[in-house]
Design a protein around this motif. Structure first.
Motif, short mmCIF file in Angstrom:
data_model
loop_
_atom_site.label_atom_id
_atom_site.label_comp_id
_atom_site.label_asym_id
_atom_site.label_seq_id
_atom_site.Cartn_x
_atom_site.Cartn_y
_atom_site.Cartn_z
N GLY A 293 0.86 -1.15 -0.10
CA GLY A 293 -0.01 0.17 0.06
C GLY A 293 0.74 1.26 -0.05
O GLY A 293 0.20 2.33 -0.41
N ARG A 294 1.88 1.18 0.35
CA ARG A 294 2.92 2.45 0.38
C ARG A 294 4.45 1.80 0.32
O ARG A 294 4.61 0.66 0.63
CB ARG A 294 2.73 3.27 1.52
N LEU A 295 5.28 2.67 -0.07
CA LEU A 295 6.75 2.58 -0.17
C LEU A 295 7.56 3.05 0.89
O LEU A 295 8.61 3.49 0.62
CB LEU A 295 7.17 2.60 -1.67
N GLY A 296 7.19 3.06 2.26
CA GLY A 296 8.02 3.55 3.30
C GLY A 296 7.10 4.74 3.98
O GLY A 296 5.84 4.97 3.42
N HIS A 297 7.69 5.12 5.11
CA HIS A 297 6.92 5.93 5.95
C HIS A 297 7.81 6.83 6.80
O HIS A 297 9.17 6.65 6.70
CB HIS A 297 6.04 5.27 6.97
N GLY A 298 7.44 7.83 7.61
CA GLY A 298 8.10 8.53 8.74
C GLY A 298 8.49 7.41 9.88
O GLY A 298 7.77 6.51 9.92
N LEU A 299 9.50 7.78 10.82
CA LEU A 299 9.88 6.92 11.65
C LEU A 299 10.46 7.67 12.80
O LEU A 299 11.03 8.68 12.72
CB LEU A 299 11.01 6.00 11.18
N GLY A 300 10.26 7.09 14.14
CA GLY A 300 10.60 8.28 15.27
C GLY A 300 10.17 7.37 16.48
O GLY A 300 10.69 6.40 16.89
N MET A 301 9.38 7.89 17.25
CA MET A 301 8.90 7.65 18.51
C MET A 301 8.00 6.37 18.07
O MET A 301 7.77 5.42 19.26
CB MET A 301 8.23 8.55 19.31
N GLN A 302 7.42 6.27 17.28
CA GLN A 302 6.59 5.14 16.66
C GLN A 302 7.16 4.58 15.63
O GLN A 302 8.02 4.78 14.96
CB GLN A 302 5.26 5.68 16.34
N LEU A 303 6.98 3.26 15.34
CA LEU A 303 7.56 2.29 14.14
C LEU A 303 7.03 3.19 12.94
O LEU A 303 7.77 3.09 12.22
CB LEU A 303 6.64 1.03 14.33
N THR A 304 5.92 3.59 12.90
CA THR A 304 5.58 4.25 11.66
C THR A 304 4.61 5.44 12.33
O THR A 304 3.74 5.29 13.21
CB THR A 304 4.29 3.53 10.72
N GLU A 305 5.24 6.63 11.81
CA GLU A 305 4.47 7.89 11.96
C GLU A 305 4.58 8.77 10.96
O GLU A 305 5.44 8.85 10.04
CB GLU A 305 5.27 8.50 13.27
N GLY A 306 3.77 9.73 10.89
CA GLY A 306 3.70 10.84 9.92
C GLY A 306 3.44 10.40 8.45
O GLY A 306 2.45 10.08 8.38
N HIS A 307 4.11 10.74 7.45
CA HIS A 307 3.94 10.63 6.30
C HIS A 307 3.86 9.21 5.52
O HIS A 307 4.34 8.39 6.15
CB HIS A 307 4.72 11.52 5.15
N SER A 308 3.36 9.08 4.36
CA SER A 308 3.54 7.65 3.78
C SER A 308 4.08 7.89 2.41
O SER A 308 3.85 8.94 1.89
CB SER A 308 2.13 7.07 3.52
N ASN A 309 5.12 6.93 1.98
CA ASN A 309 5.54 7.23 0.55
C ASN A 309 4.51 6.37 -0.30
O ASN A 309 4.54 5.36 -0.50
CB ASN A 309 6.95 6.62 0.42
N MET A 310 3.54 7.48 -1.05
CA MET A 310 2.71 6.93 -1.65
C MET A 310 1.96 7.90 -2.67
O MET A 310 2.18 9.21 -2.24
CB MET A 310 1.61 6.49 -0.80
N PRO A 311 1.21 7.72 -3.49
CA PRO A 311 0.76 8.80 -4.46
C PRO A 311 -0.45 9.64 -3.65
O PRO A 311 -0.92 9.17 -2.83
CB PRO A 311 -0.11 7.90 -5.53
N GLY A 312 -0.11 10.90 -3.93
CA GLY A 312 -1.17 11.87 -3.15
C GLY A 312 -0.55 12.35 -1.83
O GLY A 312 -1.24 13.26 -1.58
N ASP A 313 0.43 11.74 -1.32
CA ASP A 313 1.08 12.30 0.14
C ASP A 313 2.02 13.49 -0.41
O ASP A 313 3.29 13.23 -0.79
CB ASP A 313 1.70 11.33 0.69
N GLU A 314 1.74 14.79 -0.21
CA GLU A 314 2.80 15.78 -0.74
C GLU A 314 3.37 16.21 0.46
O GLU A 314 3.76 17.59 0.38
CB GLU A 314 1.75 16.91 -1.21
N THR A 315 3.62 15.62 1.44
CA THR A 315 4.49 15.90 2.49
C THR A 315 5.81 16.23 2.03
O THR A 315 6.54 15.44 1.26
CB THR A 315 4.47 14.92 3.68
N ILE A 316 6.28 17.42 2.53
CA ILE A 316 7.62 17.94 1.84
C ILE A 316 8.55 17.41 2.69
O ILE A 316 8.66 17.70 3.92
CB ILE A 316 7.39 19.62 1.61
N LEU A 317 9.69 17.02 2.16
CA LEU A 317 10.84 16.68 3.04
C LEU A 317 11.51 17.60 3.43
O LEU A 317 11.99 18.66 2.47
CB LEU A 317 11.65 15.56 2.19
N GLN A 318 12.27 17.46 4.76
CA GLN A 318 12.72 18.56 5.10
C GLN A 318 14.13 17.88 5.90
O GLN A 318 14.06 16.68 6.42
CB GLN A 318 12.27 19.28 6.14
N PRO A 319 14.99 18.56 6.22
CA PRO A 319 16.40 17.83 6.75
C PRO A 319 16.12 17.87 8.38
O PRO A 319 15.40 18.38 9.08
CB PRO A 319 17.34 19.26 6.71
#
Length: 365
Positions: A293-319
């Motif tokens: 369903g997706r090709l990756g995601h955000g990571l941190g305090m949770q196993l998956t958090e934040g954005h999903s690498n998928m069509p339509g997710d326009e989250t802008i990557l930041q340093p």
């Protein structure tokens, strides 16, 4: 918060409470008691928590700690919480609460409805985007914790061929892997899943099972290992005894797709851009589809958090964003190949956090 017109954030979940307070406890595994942290737009945070957690919260920087004897079958902290919210909001105040994707309300719904009824004129509004944008960009201290978790898991994966063998079960192999990671410095390994099958696998969210590895089998193990409250999340694949050309080719395709995702992972790119870069490689490599369903995601305090690498997710990557690259494809009917790595977005080229997997499918004899 001021820009969004919020008077206060009401936090009810472990990662949110920990992010603002530093309160790190395994006691959250018990679902019995609710916990609340208020972050007002002006003034210091207020913890409204069960009395059993008072000493632990007092060890953090939080000074205003209000407690009740929990569990209370008649009033499980609701009156105390209502009073604290009145202290930091006006009569027509706006209370921010995470309501969007990957959020949940960690309190009984009937208690939440009772709280709303006792706060007439005050509005509960979605603070999810605000919280996600804040937590999405990690400090260097946070990145160091994730890097260490990746180091421990990478070491465990590299040592696996030394203890895994034909005839062992998924469960036996994963048990030793967990022992090695804990011995290597992990705090916990709450997420270890495995799948295997002749010439490939068709499931990556179950297991490990008692299935024994035979010649021609392919094994995937995915781990979310933690250090000081932060996760890594990546997998590795092995063939046992031998592998056929189709399996080796599928491995090479997802390895190349991971590389394409890494090259696309630059500040200003979007999560959808990462998906497109990886998907193009897999499509050219003969992918029959993607069941994840997706090709990756955000990571941190949770196993998956934040954005999903998928069509339509326009989250802008930041340093400072930590991202998983997880290309997966069906390469034959009921046969999958999935690969995952962890990186952090930097100015220019991203930084690998997990140790890069071998470019060719490893074979355990």
């Amino acid at each position: 918060m001021a820009t969004a017109g919020l008077d206060v954030l009401l936090l009810t979940c472990e990662p949110e409470v920990r992010y603002f307070s530093g309160f790190l406890s395994r006691f959250w595994e018990s679902p019995t008691r609710p916990w609340f942290l208020l972050v007002p737009v002006r003034g210091k945070p207020i913890a409204v928590i069960p009395e059993i957690g008072a000493a632990g919260m007092a060890a953090t920087w939080i000074e205003d700690i209000r407690t009740w004897s929990a569990p209370d079958l008649k009033d499980d902290g609701i009156s105390l919480l209502k009073g604290a919210l009145d202290d930091v909001t006006e009569a027509q105040g706006r209370i921010g609460l995470a309501m969007d994707l990957e959020s949940h309300l960690r309190m009984p719904l009937r208690d939440f409805e009772a709280l709303r009824a006792r706060l007439p004129g005050k509005a509960f509004v979605d603070a999810g985007p605000l919280l996600r944008s804040l937590r999405g960009v990690k400090s260097e201290a946070e990145i160091d914790k994730i890097r260490y978790a990746c180091h421990v898991a990478s070491s465990g994966f590299e040592a696996l061929p030394g203890h895994a063998a034909l005839g062992q079960s998924e469960r036996e192999i994963c048990r030793q892997l967990k022992i090695n990671m804990l011995s290597g410095g992990a705090d916990s390994t709450p997420y270890v899943i495995a799948g295997s099958g002749p010439g490939g696998y068709d499931n990556i969210i179950m297991g490990p099972t008692d299935r024994q590895l035979g010649a021609g089998d392919v094994l995937i193990i995915d781990t979310g290992t933690t250090y000081d409250g932060y996760f890594c999340d990546f997998d590795r694949n092995w063939a046992f005894g031998r592998s056929d050309d189709e399996v080796r080719r599928a491995y090479e395709v997802v390895f190349a797709a991971t590389e394409a995702g890494y090259q696309a992972a630059r500040p200003g790119a979007t999560a959808a851009d990462l998906w497109a870069a990886m998907a193009r490689v897999m499509e050219a490599g003969g992918s029959l589809g993607n069941e994840v369903g997706r090709l990756g995601h955000g990571l941190g305090m949770q196993l998956t958090e934040g954005h999903s690498n998928m069509p339509g997710d326009e989250t802008i990557l930041q340093p400072g964003m930590v991202v998983t690259l997880e290309p997966g494809m069906t390469f034959a009917p009921q046969r999958m190949m999935v690969h995952e790595e962890n990186i952090v977005i930097r100015e220019g080229e991203a930084e690998w956090l997990s140790w890069r997997a071998a470019p060719e499918l490893p074979i355990i004899k």
